[in-house]
Design a protein around this motif. Structure first.
Motif, PDB file in Angstrom:
ATOM      1  N   ILE A 104      13.162  23.615  -4.167  1.00  0.00           N
ATOM      2  CA  ILE A 104      12.856  24.498  -3.049  1.00  0.00           C
ATOM      3  C   ILE A 104      12.395  25.878  -3.524  1.00  0.00           C
ATOM      4  CG2 ILE A 104      13.939  25.776  -1.144  1.00  0.00           C
ATOM      5  CD1 ILE A 104      13.276  22.969  -0.430  1.00  0.00           C
ATOM      6  N   GLU A 105      12.991  26.338  -4.628  1.00  0.00           N
ATOM      7  CA  GLU A 105      12.679  27.689  -5.084  1.00  0.00           C
ATOM      8  C   GLU A 105      11.570  27.732  -6.126  1.00  0.00           C
ATOM      9  OE1 GLU A 105      16.670  27.838  -5.818  1.00  0.00           O
ATOM     10  OE2 GLU A 105      16.908  27.952  -3.656  1.00  0.00           O
ATOM     11  N   ALA A 106      10.951  26.591  -6.395  1.00  0.00           N
ATOM     12  CA  ALA A 106       9.958  26.549  -7.461  1.00  0.00           C
ATOM     13  C   ALA A 106       8.642  27.174  -7.003  1.00  0.00           C
ATOM     14  CB  ALA A 106       9.725  25.103  -7.895  1.00  0.00           C
ATOM     15  N   THR A 107       8.377  28.392  -7.467  1.00  0.00           N
ATOM     16  CA  THR A 107       7.131  29.056  -7.104  1.00  0.00           C
ATOM     17  C   THR A 107       6.302  29.419  -8.327  1.00  0.00           C
ATOM     18  OG1 THR A 107       8.415  31.081  -7.029  1.00  0.00           O
ATOM     19  CG2 THR A 107       7.885  30.059  -4.913  1.00  0.00           C
ATOM     20  N   GLU A 108       6.950  29.504  -9.511  1.00  0.00           N
ATOM     21  CA  GLU A 108       6.215  29.870 -10.721  1.00  0.00           C
ATOM     22  C   GLU A 108       5.212  28.775 -11.076  1.00  0.00           C
ATOM     23  OE1 GLU A 108       9.472  29.760 -10.513  1.00  0.00           O
ATOM     24  OE2 GLU A 108      10.287  31.740 -11.005  1.00  0.00           O
ATOM     25  N   PRO A 109       4.142  29.150 -11.813  1.00  0.00           N
ATOM     26  CA  PRO A 109       3.161  28.144 -12.203  1.00  0.00           C
ATOM     27  C   PRO A 109       3.812  27.017 -13.004  1.00  0.00           C
ATOM     28  CG  PRO A 109       2.744  30.249 -13.323  1.00  0.00           C
ATOM     29  CD  PRO A 109       3.760  30.493 -12.267  1.00  0.00           C
ATOM     30  N   TYR A 110       3.372  25.802 -12.775  1.00  0.00           N
ATOM     31  CA  TYR A 110       3.832  24.601 -13.474  1.00  0.00           C
ATOM     32  C   TYR A 110       5.268  24.206 -13.158  1.00  0.00           C
ATOM     33  CZ  TYR A 110      -0.427  24.656 -16.204  1.00  0.00           C
ATOM     34  OH  TYR A 110      -1.733  24.633 -16.561  1.00  0.00           O
ATOM     35  N   HIS A 111       6.007  25.032 -12.397  1.00  0.00           N
ATOM     36  CA  HIS A 111       7.398  24.685 -12.133  1.00  0.00           C
ATOM     37  C   HIS A 111       7.483  23.444 -11.239  1.00  0.00           C
ATOM     38  CE1 HIS A 111      11.711  26.363 -11.250  1.00  0.00           C
ATOM     39  NE2 HIS A 111      11.714  25.157 -11.756  1.00  0.00           N
ATOM     40  N   LEU A 112       6.761  23.483 -10.111  1.00  0.00           N
ATOM     41  CA  LEU A 112       6.830  22.386  -9.149  1.00  0.00           C
ATOM     42  C   LEU A 112       6.343  21.083  -9.772  1.00  0.00           C
ATOM     43  CD1 LEU A 112       7.737  22.530  -6.166  1.00  0.00           C
ATOM     44  CD2 LEU A 112       5.332  22.364  -5.557  1.00  0.00           C
ATOM     45  N   THR A 113       5.193  21.169 -10.434  1.00  0.00           N
ATOM     46  CA  THR A 113       4.622  19.948 -11.026  1.00  0.00           C
ATOM     47  C   THR A 113       5.535  19.412 -12.136  1.00  0.00           C
ATOM     48  OG1 THR A 113       2.751  19.048 -12.193  1.00  0.00           O
ATOM     49  CG2 THR A 113       3.130  21.353 -12.499  1.00  0.00           C
ATOM     50  N   SER A 114       6.201  20.311 -12.859  1.00  0.00           N
ATOM     51  CA  SER A 114       7.123  19.853 -13.905  1.00  0.00           C
ATOM     52  C   SER A 114       8.324  19.141 -13.305  1.00  0.00           C
ATOM     53  CB  SER A 114       7.604  21.033 -14.749  1.00  0.00           C
ATOM     54  OG  SER A 114       6.531  21.626 -15.419  1.00  0.00           O
ATOM     55  N   LEU A 115       8.811  19.623 -12.161  1.00  0.00           N
ATOM     56  CA  LEU A 115       9.932  18.955 -11.500  1.00  0.00           C
ATOM     57  C   LEU A 115       9.533  17.556 -11.041  1.00  0.00           C
ATOM     58  CD1 LEU A 115      11.418  21.921  -9.474  1.00  0.00           C
ATOM     59  CD2 LEU A 115      12.580  20.641 -11.256  1.00  0.00           C
ATOM     60  N   VAL A 116       8.323  17.431 -10.460  1.00  0.00           N
ATOM     61  CA  VAL A 116       7.877  16.103 -10.040  1.00  0.00           C
ATOM     62  C   VAL A 116       7.690  15.210 -11.268  1.00  0.00           C
ATOM     63  CG1 VAL A 116       6.139  14.802  -8.778  1.00  0.00           C
ATOM     64  CG2 VAL A 116       6.754  17.087  -8.033  1.00  0.00           C
ATOM     65  N   ALA A 117       7.182  15.798 -12.370  1.00  0.00           N
ATOM     66  CA  ALA A 117       7.009  15.014 -13.596  1.00  0.00           C
ATOM     67  C   ALA A 117       8.368  14.530 -14.101  1.00  0.00           C
ATOM     68  CB  ALA A 117       6.311  15.851 -14.662  1.00  0.00           C
ATOM     69  N   ALA A 118       9.385  15.394 -14.010  1.00  0.00           N
ATOM     70  CA  ALA A 118      10.733  14.969 -14.393  1.00  0.00           C
ATOM     71  C   ALA A 118      11.184  13.812 -13.505  1.00  0.00           C
ATOM     72  CB  ALA A 118      11.708  16.142 -14.276  1.00  0.00           C
ATOM     73  N   GLY A 119      10.867  13.904 -12.198  1.00  0.00           N
ATOM     74  CA  GLY A 119      11.203  12.824 -11.273  1.00  0.00           C
ATOM     75  C   GLY A 119      10.507  11.526 -11.655  1.00  0.00           C
TER      76      GLY A 119
ATOM     77  N   VAL B 100       2.301  10.380  -9.539  1.00  0.00           N
ATOM     78  CA  VAL B 100       1.462  10.603 -10.720  1.00  0.00           C
ATOM     79  C   VAL B 100       0.553  11.812 -10.501  1.00  0.00           C
ATOM     80  CG1 VAL B 100      -0.409   9.618 -12.099  1.00  0.00           C
ATOM     81  CG2 VAL B 100       1.552   8.201 -11.478  1.00  0.00           C
ATOM     82  N   LEU B 101      -0.064  11.888  -9.303  1.00  0.00           N
ATOM     83  CA  LEU B 101      -0.988  13.002  -9.042  1.00  0.00           C
ATOM     84  C   LEU B 101      -0.270  14.345  -9.099  1.00  0.00           C
ATOM     85  CD1 LEU B 101      -3.326  11.739  -6.172  1.00  0.00           C
ATOM     86  CD2 LEU B 101      -3.868  12.113  -8.592  1.00  0.00           C
ATOM     87  N   GLN B 102       0.933  14.379  -8.489  1.00  0.00           N
ATOM     88  CA  GLN B 102       1.659  15.655  -8.458  1.00  0.00           C
ATOM     89  C   GLN B 102       2.120  16.086  -9.845  1.00  0.00           C
ATOM     90  OE1 GLN B 102       4.533  16.542  -5.067  1.00  0.00           O
ATOM     91  NE2 GLN B 102       4.466  14.331  -5.121  1.00  0.00           N
TER      92      GLN B 102
ATOM     93  N   ALA C 285       0.829  -1.203   0.000  1.00  0.00           N
ATOM     94  CA  ALA C 285       0.000   0.000   0.000  1.00  0.00           C
ATOM     95  C   ALA C 285       0.867   1.257   0.000  1.00  0.00           C
ATOM     96  CB  ALA C 285      -0.926  -0.001   1.211  1.00  0.00           C
ATOM     97  N   LEU C 286       1.977   1.193   0.762  1.00  0.00           N
ATOM     98  CA  LEU C 286       2.898   2.331   0.818  1.00  0.00           C
ATOM     99  C   LEU C 286       3.472   2.611  -0.571  1.00  0.00           C
ATOM    100  CD1 LEU C 286       4.388   4.208   2.909  1.00  0.00           C
ATOM    101  CD2 LEU C 286       6.231   2.543   2.850  1.00  0.00           C
ATOM    102  N   MET C 287       3.836   1.542  -1.277  1.00  0.00           N
ATOM    103  CA  MET C 287       4.413   1.717  -2.606  1.00  0.00           C
ATOM    104  C   MET C 287       3.368   2.238  -3.598  1.00  0.00           C
ATOM    105  SD  MET C 287       7.563   1.124  -2.457  1.00  0.00           S
ATOM    106  CE  MET C 287       7.480   1.876  -0.850  1.00  0.00           C
ATOM    107  N   VAL C 288       2.121   1.748  -3.447  1.00  0.00           N
ATOM    108  CA  VAL C 288       1.061   2.262  -4.311  1.00  0.00           C
ATOM    109  C   VAL C 288       0.855   3.749  -4.029  1.00  0.00           C
ATOM    110  CG1 VAL C 288      -1.407   2.132  -4.804  1.00  0.00           C
ATOM    111  CG2 VAL C 288      -0.080   0.035  -4.597  1.00  0.00           C
ATOM    112  N   ALA C 289       0.896   4.112  -2.745  1.00  0.00           N
ATOM    113  CA  ALA C 289       0.736   5.520  -2.377  1.00  0.00           C
ATOM    114  C   ALA C 289       1.862   6.358  -2.984  1.00  0.00           C
ATOM    115  CB  ALA C 289       0.736   5.661  -0.858  1.00  0.00           C
TER     116      ALA C 289
END
Lengths: 298, 325
Positions: free
Chosen positions: B279-294, B50-52, B40-44
């Motif tokens: 840490i410094e990602a505040t612009e729109p789509y920046h944070l989500t793009s970093l997670v997508a890269a991850g 994916v959600l981020q 369950a932890l791994m599914v989470a």
């Protein structure tokens, strides 16, 4: 036609050819040994260089203040890393407290069951062992930092605990499997329940391997900084509250090392030396323990 | 494990005591619950990634993978530069670490007497214990000046090599990242190759000697062909480690969000851009793009590691420890 079936004259010819080619084949052998020795020396050189640099640059940073004082602003001499020592101890301690019991239970499950479900769990644990640690930081950030609204040492512990899990699980599984079936059967024959046999007989017999796995897991977590970047995030002050941002030694090395101030770099080397000493002690200690216990078991 | 079957009631009755009794079924169930929690932890974990990253993929589509621009100010994100940087730095690392690692493994498995084998193995494995961030510090403060003043100028003097090492010698950049990564993946490649080679049956080695093979002929004809898949697996495991490595690379690659046009140019990997900008990602789509890269990195690493394990297991699953190294 193979050599053995060949007519006598042909066999003599083959033997003669083999004998004649021997010097050439031997020379190739020497060349290859030379290359392999060269490769081994090349493999050892980074280890020696890293350790030599870390000791050479780190020792001058060490002093009583270094281990007992708080950091000072850049440019001012002095200061120490005591808050990072405390932070690392708390973060890694909580991570170990979460990962070890859970990992041992999951490893016990893997060793006891051979269902398709167990195979799936084993596969997932193997996959987990190979994923980049920074993605665990992203998970801990989403799960704990965003929901709680602030960075915290606990979020770092959570990420490190997941990092340790596959090591603890798989070494526990391997050491329990190494215990003879006879022990299980003897326990059952004495009328023990499964849980009694597992906890009173099998786990004590496998304890050496399990402890080794736990130490290896801890040594891996202690040196990790990527998952802490956006969870524990670092701090300039003492923080004994895991609900708050916390300093950690690997974070200090990164944050100080990339500064241009020689004083900051010196502190980074000193911290690196302390971290290397801790990690190598854990690592060598676990290996020696494993060796002593296997010899004892024989 | 199939336990010797005893009727459960008999066991419970014989043990008697007044304390809370954990029956076999309760015990088995609780272990299963732990395993389920783990899954369950791994599914989470996967769900959270994916959600981020969902909004980045929805907004940029396939262009997120193929786009070369990473521009937080204008909210335009594509990860091609980082994918190239990740693959290029790992390729350099493998180019250096594979011959050294496999050479050392051959020495350990076929040549070295025990009094060399033990200490040498242990030393190479210690290389894996040194924390990533310490390699980064060493690379940045000790190796980079040498690369800048010695290695890069001399590479630029060699006729053909100079074409791919153009640009100002900075020390930090793709080449240094590859060098440091090579040191970090060496223990993995060496230890797994050593175990893979050692899994060749002794009879087979002795047979080669009996036929008149020299030791090297024995290695080349009787050992390497038998375990070729396992050796490939060892290299692939090293690749998996190099692709996901974060701190050391972040400190030495130069953190420049452009495609590397030369071997020594500063560039960026997927892991390093996340470490640098999250840490410094505040612009729109920046944070989500970093997670997508991850997430892209996660998928690459899972595939590479899965492949590596299949290859190593094809040689012998029980004899070779992959995880602890």
């Amino acid at each position: 036609m193979s050599v053995a079936q060949a007519p006598l004259s042909d066999r003599l010819l083959i033997q003669r050819a083999a004998r004649r080619s021997l010097p050439r084949r031997r020379i190739w052998g020497y060349v290859v040994v030379g290359l392999c020795i060269f490769a081994a020396l090349a493999a050892l050189s980074p280890l020696i260089a890293v350790l030599a640099y870390t000791v050479g640059r780190g020792i001058p940073a060490w002093s009583v203040d270094f281990f007992t004082q708080l950091p000072v602003p850049p440019g001012i001499p002095g200061g120490g890393i005591s808050n990072a020592l405390v932070g690392s101890l708390i973060i890694d301690g909580i991570a170990a407290a979460m990962a070890i019991p859970f990992g041992i239970a999951a490893g016990l499950f893997l060793a006891e069951q051979t269902s398709r479900f167990a195979n799936a769990v084993r596969f997932v644990a193997d996959v987990l062992a190979g994923i980049p640690s920074i993605t665990l930081g992203l998970f801990a950030y989403a799960l704990l930092v965003v929901t709680l609204g602030h960075f915290s040492g606990f979020a770092g512990s959570f990420a490190l605990a997941i990092l340790m899990l596959p090591v603890v699980m798989r070494t526990t599984e391997a050491s329990i499997r190494a215990v003879s079936r006879d022990v299980w059967e003897a326990g059952a024959a004495l009328g023990g329940r499964r849980v009694q046999v597992a906890f009173r007989m099998v786990i004590p017999a496998a304890l050496g391997g399990i402890v080794t796995g736990c130490l290896l897991g801890i040594s891996r977590a202690v040196g990790e900084s990527a998952p802490l970047l956006f969870t524990a995030i670092g701090s300039q002050f003492y923080s004994f509250n895991p609900g708050q941002p916390m300093a950690a030694m690997p974070l200090d090395i990164y944050q100080l090392g990339i500064q241009a101030y020689p004083q900051a770099q010196l502190t980074a080397w000193g911290t690196a030396l302390a971290l290397v000493v801790i990690v190598l002690l854990l690592n060598i200690g676990s290996r020696m323990l494993a060796r002593r216990l296997t010899r004892h078991a024989r | 494990m199939s336990s010797p079957a005893l009727p459960e009631s008999a066991v419970v009755r014989s043990s008697g005591g007044r304390r809370l009794r954990v029956t076999d079924s309760v015990y088995t169930r609780s272990l299963q619950v732990v395993a389920l929690l783990f899954l369950a932890l791994m599914v989470a974990f996967l769900t959270s990634m994916v959600l981020q990253s969902r909004s980045a993929f929805q907004h940029f589509g396939l262009g997120f993978i193929t786009g070369q621009t990473w521009d937080p100010v204008h909210a335009h994100f594509g990860v091609l530069v980082f994918i190239v940087g990740t693959l290029a730095s790992s390729a350099i690392a493998l180019l250096l670490a594979v011959p050294i690692g496999i050479g050392t493994a051959i020495l350990l498995a076929a040549y070295a007497p025990p009094f060399i084998k033990g200490p040498l193995s242990a030393l190479v494995e210690l290389l894996a214990a040194v924390p990533s961030v310490v390699y980064g510090l060493w690379g940045l403060l000790a190796v980079a000046p040498w690369v800048r003043t010695v290695l890069e100028p001399s590479l630029q003097k060699i006729p053909v090599v100079s074409a791919i090492t153009s640009g100002p010698p900075l020390g930090i950049g793709l080449l240094l990242a590859g060098l440091i990564l090579a040191a970090m993946v060496l223990p993995t490649i060496t230890a797994v190759s050593r175990d893979v080679l050692a899994s060749v049956p002794t009879e087979q080695r002795e047979a080669a000697h009996a036929l008149g093979a020299t030791r090297w002929q024995m290695v080349r004809r009787a050992m390497i062909p038998t375990v070729r898949a396992g050796l490939l697996g060892a290299v692939t495991l090293g690749l998996g480690r190099a692709l996901g490595e974060t701190m050391a690379v972040t400190m030495v690659i130069g953190n420049n969000n452009v495609l590397p046009h030369s071997l020594i140019a500063p560039t960026q990997t997927i892991a390093s851009v996340i470490a640098n900008e999250f840490i410094e990602a505040t612009e729109p789509y920046h944070l989500t793009s970093l997670v997508a890269a991850g997430l892209v990195l996660l998928v690459i690493c899972v595939i590479v590691n899965g492949l590596a394990r299949l290859l190593v297991w094809s040689v012998g699953r029980d004899r070779i420890q992959v995880d602890v190294v």
